[in-house]
Design a protein around this motif. Structure first.
Motif, PDB file in Angstrom:
ATOM      1  N   THR A  58       1.898  18.977   9.700  1.00  0.00           N
ATOM      2  CA  THR A  58       3.043  18.902  10.002  1.00  0.00           C
ATOM      3  C   THR A  58       3.654  17.939  11.131  1.00  0.00           C
ATOM      4  OG1 THR A  58       3.706  20.168   8.202  1.00  0.00           O
ATOM      5  CG2 THR A  58       5.406  19.543   9.645  1.00  0.00           C
ATOM      6  N   ALA A  59       2.694  18.929  11.946  1.00  0.00           N
ATOM      7  CA  ALA A  59       3.062  19.133  13.608  1.00  0.00           C
ATOM      8  C   ALA A  59       2.546  17.858  14.225  1.00  0.00           C
ATOM      9  CB  ALA A  59       1.674  20.423  14.161  1.00  0.00           C
ATOM     10  N   GLY A  60       0.974  17.685  13.401  1.00  0.00           N
ATOM     11  CA  GLY A  60       0.358  16.403  13.582  1.00  0.00           C
ATOM     12  C   GLY A  60       0.731  15.250  13.295  1.00  0.00           C
ATOM     13  N   LEU A  61       1.846  15.277  12.121  1.00  0.00           N
ATOM     14  CA  LEU A  61       2.385  13.940  11.618  1.00  0.00           C
ATOM     15  C   LEU A  61       3.801  14.069  12.525  1.00  0.00           C
ATOM     16  CD1 LEU A  61       2.147  13.945   7.693  1.00  0.00           C
ATOM     17  CD2 LEU A  61       1.306  12.106   9.690  1.00  0.00           C
ATOM     18  N   ALA A  62       4.581  14.721  13.216  1.00  0.00           N
ATOM     19  CA  ALA A  62       5.892  14.819  13.448  1.00  0.00           C
ATOM     20  C   ALA A  62       5.028  14.501  15.324  1.00  0.00           C
ATOM     21  CB  ALA A  62       6.490  15.837  14.317  1.00  0.00           C
ATOM     22  N   LEU A  63       4.145  14.659  16.221  1.00  0.00           N
ATOM     23  CA  LEU A  63       3.557  14.088  17.162  1.00  0.00           C
ATOM     24  C   LEU A  63       3.090  12.710  17.187  1.00  0.00           C
ATOM     25  CD1 LEU A  63       2.771  14.937  19.701  1.00  0.00           C
ATOM     26  CD2 LEU A  63       0.645  15.077  19.404  1.00  0.00           C
ATOM     27  N   VAL A  64       2.690  12.010  16.080  1.00  0.00           N
ATOM     28  CA  VAL A  64       2.297  10.959  16.369  1.00  0.00           C
ATOM     29  C   VAL A  64       3.609  10.144  15.807  1.00  0.00           C
ATOM     30  CG1 VAL A  64       1.201   9.001  14.423  1.00  0.00           C
ATOM     31  CG2 VAL A  64      -0.008  11.283  15.282  1.00  0.00           C
ATOM     32  N   ALA A  65       4.571  10.614  14.689  1.00  0.00           N
ATOM     33  CA  ALA A  65       6.051   9.773  14.947  1.00  0.00           C
ATOM     34  C   ALA A  65       6.677   9.873  15.934  1.00  0.00           C
ATOM     35  CB  ALA A  65       6.621  10.485  13.420  1.00  0.00           C
ATOM     36  N   GLY A  66       6.882  10.739  16.138  1.00  0.00           N
ATOM     37  CA  GLY A  66       7.992  10.999  17.842  1.00  0.00           C
ATOM     38  C   GLY A  66       7.383  10.098  18.495  1.00  0.00           C
ATOM     39  N   CYS A 104      13.837  16.658  15.921  1.00  0.00           N
ATOM     40  CA  CYS A 104      12.979  16.617  14.960  1.00  0.00           C
ATOM     41  C   CYS A 104      11.753  17.709  15.482  1.00  0.00           C
ATOM     42  CB  CYS A 104      12.183  15.304  14.630  1.00  0.00           C
ATOM     43  SG  CYS A 104      13.549  14.028  13.907  1.00  0.00           S
ATOM     44  N   TRP A 105      11.525  17.321  16.023  1.00  0.00           N
ATOM     45  CA  TRP A 105      10.145  18.455  16.757  1.00  0.00           C
ATOM     46  C   TRP A 105      10.778  19.858  17.184  1.00  0.00           C
ATOM     47  CZ3 TRP A 105       7.637  15.171  21.548  1.00  0.00           C
ATOM     48  CH2 TRP A 105       6.830  14.415  21.619  1.00  0.00           C
ATOM     49  N   PHE A 106      12.270  20.542  17.048  1.00  0.00           N
ATOM     50  CA  PHE A 106      12.370  21.421  17.932  1.00  0.00           C
ATOM     51  C   PHE A 106      12.644  21.837  16.325  1.00  0.00           C
ATOM     52  CE2 PHE A 106      14.910  20.265  21.285  1.00  0.00           C
ATOM     53  CZ  PHE A 106      13.500  20.820  22.369  1.00  0.00           C
ATOM     54  N   GLY A 107      12.634  20.938  14.945  1.00  0.00           N
ATOM     55  CA  GLY A 107      13.091  21.216  13.329  1.00  0.00           C
ATOM     56  C   GLY A 107      11.320  22.157  12.956  1.00  0.00           C
ATOM     57  N   VAL A 108      10.446  21.146  13.732  1.00  0.00           N
ATOM     58  CA  VAL A 108       9.280  21.435  13.067  1.00  0.00           C
ATOM     59  C   VAL A 108       8.966  22.933  14.194  1.00  0.00           C
ATOM     60  CG1 VAL A 108       6.494  21.018  13.368  1.00  0.00           C
ATOM     61  CG2 VAL A 108       8.133  19.453  12.618  1.00  0.00           C
ATOM     62  N   VAL A 109       8.762  23.153  15.297  1.00  0.00           N
ATOM     63  CA  VAL A 109       9.246  24.211  15.977  1.00  0.00           C
ATOM     64  C   VAL A 109       9.738  25.368  15.179  1.00  0.00           C
ATOM     65  CG1 VAL A 109       9.312  25.437  18.176  1.00  0.00           C
ATOM     66  CG2 VAL A 109       9.056  23.438  18.080  1.00  0.00           C
ATOM     67  N   SER A 110      10.281  25.270  14.561  1.00  0.00           N
ATOM     68  CA  SER A 110      11.282  26.507  13.986  1.00  0.00           C
ATOM     69  C   SER A 110      10.338  27.501  12.757  1.00  0.00           C
ATOM     70  CB  SER A 110      12.760  26.164  13.549  1.00  0.00           C
ATOM     71  OG  SER A 110      12.503  25.299  12.399  1.00  0.00           O
ATOM     72  N   VAL A 143      -0.721  26.233  19.721  1.00  0.00           N
ATOM     73  CA  VAL A 143      -0.274  24.850  20.059  1.00  0.00           C
ATOM     74  C   VAL A 143       0.301  23.918  19.716  1.00  0.00           C
ATOM     75  CG1 VAL A 143      -1.625  22.742  20.109  1.00  0.00           C
ATOM     76  CG2 VAL A 143      -3.406  24.669  20.640  1.00  0.00           C
ATOM     77  N   ALA A 144       1.074  23.628  18.108  1.00  0.00           N
ATOM     78  CA  ALA A 144       1.970  23.347  18.286  1.00  0.00           C
ATOM     79  C   ALA A 144       3.148  23.370  18.237  1.00  0.00           C
ATOM     80  CB  ALA A 144       2.278  22.890  16.335  1.00  0.00           C
ATOM     81  N   VAL A 145       3.565  24.916  18.602  1.00  0.00           N
ATOM     82  CA  VAL A 145       4.759  25.141  19.178  1.00  0.00           C
ATOM     83  C   VAL A 145       5.136  25.011  19.903  1.00  0.00           C
ATOM     84  CG1 VAL A 145       6.088  27.458  20.069  1.00  0.00           C
ATOM     85  CG2 VAL A 145       4.805  26.914  17.588  1.00  0.00           C
ATOM     86  N   VAL A 146       3.830  25.292  21.275  1.00  0.00           N
ATOM     87  CA  VAL A 146       3.834  24.922  23.279  1.00  0.00           C
ATOM     88  C   VAL A 146       3.774  23.170  23.407  1.00  0.00           C
ATOM     89  CG1 VAL A 146       2.684  24.703  24.969  1.00  0.00           C
ATOM     90  CG2 VAL A 146       2.482  26.818  23.421  1.00  0.00           C
TER      91      VAL A 146
END
Length: 294
Positions: free
Chosen positions: A136-144, A169-175, A203-206
């Motif tokens: 989830t974090a990887g896909l969010a990072l790449v798409a963003g 979107c990134w904040f939503g993933v962090v939550s 690492v994903a949260v940071v």
């Protein structure tokens, strides 16, 4: 105090802190430049630093809320940050809200209240597993990053909108990742982050949380609040609610016409948020000036 009451109380307090921080940060950061050249200058701006301290308090309160209640309950509460920012903006040299803007605040709050009425009292779900957290974090990072790259040559206001979309979107993933980090910390302390089970969500949260925060500040520089903040404000809880249901198993009642009700509430909140984020204009000035993309 029950966990739900604590979660709601901390969530509302976090929204107030974020709203105060947003009002001060945008007042200090907005330059309308086509680049983020003033970002480092903000570190010497007392008003921006004070507003950022409000954000720090908001993060702490949000963590308390997420540790006490489900994501689908806590994240939508942060929408209240926009009415708070509008009501507090006069403290930063901007005219106090007009009657229309107070009505828009009411629409946002009404839409949020309608969502919670449909939602009921949700139950907390499971902690996200390591593999889904990584994907989830990887896909969010790449798409963003892909969206930011695609918009790098656009005018300042569209770029600010893109920054708001990615940040939200990134904040939503962090939550949905925060609780995994807190569970490891409580159970094992620092040693727990030497294992992928603790290290990956940390690492994903940071990365996503820190990156989203920087994007918000750059978006504040590039365009008016109406450009970046509504997208950030709306997509954060929407992504959090969807991921909370899909990845954490948090229950969202969808029977009957509730699905249409949720859409109506989202439409009301979005409509009010876009109107509220527009800066006040002198009489006779066309509102489209605030969203000029030239």
């Amino acid at each position: 105090m029950s966990s739900v009451v604590l979660a709601v109380s901390a969530g509302v307090a976090a929204a107030i802190a974020y709203g105060a921080g947003t009002a001060g940060q945008h007042a200090a950061a907005y330059s309308g430049r086509a680049d983020a050249g003033r970002l480092l200058e903000l570190l010497r701006n007392p008003r921006w630093l004070a507003a950022t301290a409000g954000d720090g308090l908001g993060v702490l309160l949000q963590l308390i809320a997420l540790a006490s209640g489900p994501v689908v309950l806590v994240q939508p509460l942060l929408i209240l940050a926009l009415p708070v920012a509008v009501l507090l903006r006069s403290a930063f040299g901007v005219p106090a809200p007009a009657r229309r803007e107070l009505l828009d605040c009411f629409v946002v709050i009404l839409g949020l209240a309608g969502f919670f009425a449909l939602l009921g009292e949700p139950h907390r779900g499971r902690i996200i597993a390591t593999a889904p957290a990584a994907w989830t974090a990887g896909l969010a990072l790449v798409a963003g990053l892909a969206l930011l790259l695609a918009m790098r040559h656009r005018a300042p206001v569209p770029r600010a909108v893109g920054f708001g979309v990615v940040a939200g979107c990134w904040f939503g993933v962090v939550s949905v990742l925060v609780e995994a980090v807190s569970v490891v910390w409580i159970a094992e302390g620092l040693e727990g982050f030497g294992d992928p089970r603790g290290l990956i969500p940390l690492v994903a949260v940071v990365v996503l949380g820190g990156g989203g925060y920087l994007l918000v500040q750059v978006g504040f520089q590039l365009g008016p609040l109406a450009a970046s903040f509504p997208a950030n404000l709306i997509l954060d809880p929407v992504v959090a609610v969807v991921l909370g249901a899909v990845l954490l198993g948090e229950q969202i009642p969808l029977g009957g016409v509730k699905g249409l009700g949720y859409l109506a509430c989202l439409a009301a909140v979005s409509w009010g948020a876009v109107r509220l984020a527009r800066p006040p204009l002198p009489s006779g000035v066309c509102a489209s000036v605030t969203m000029d993309v030239s």
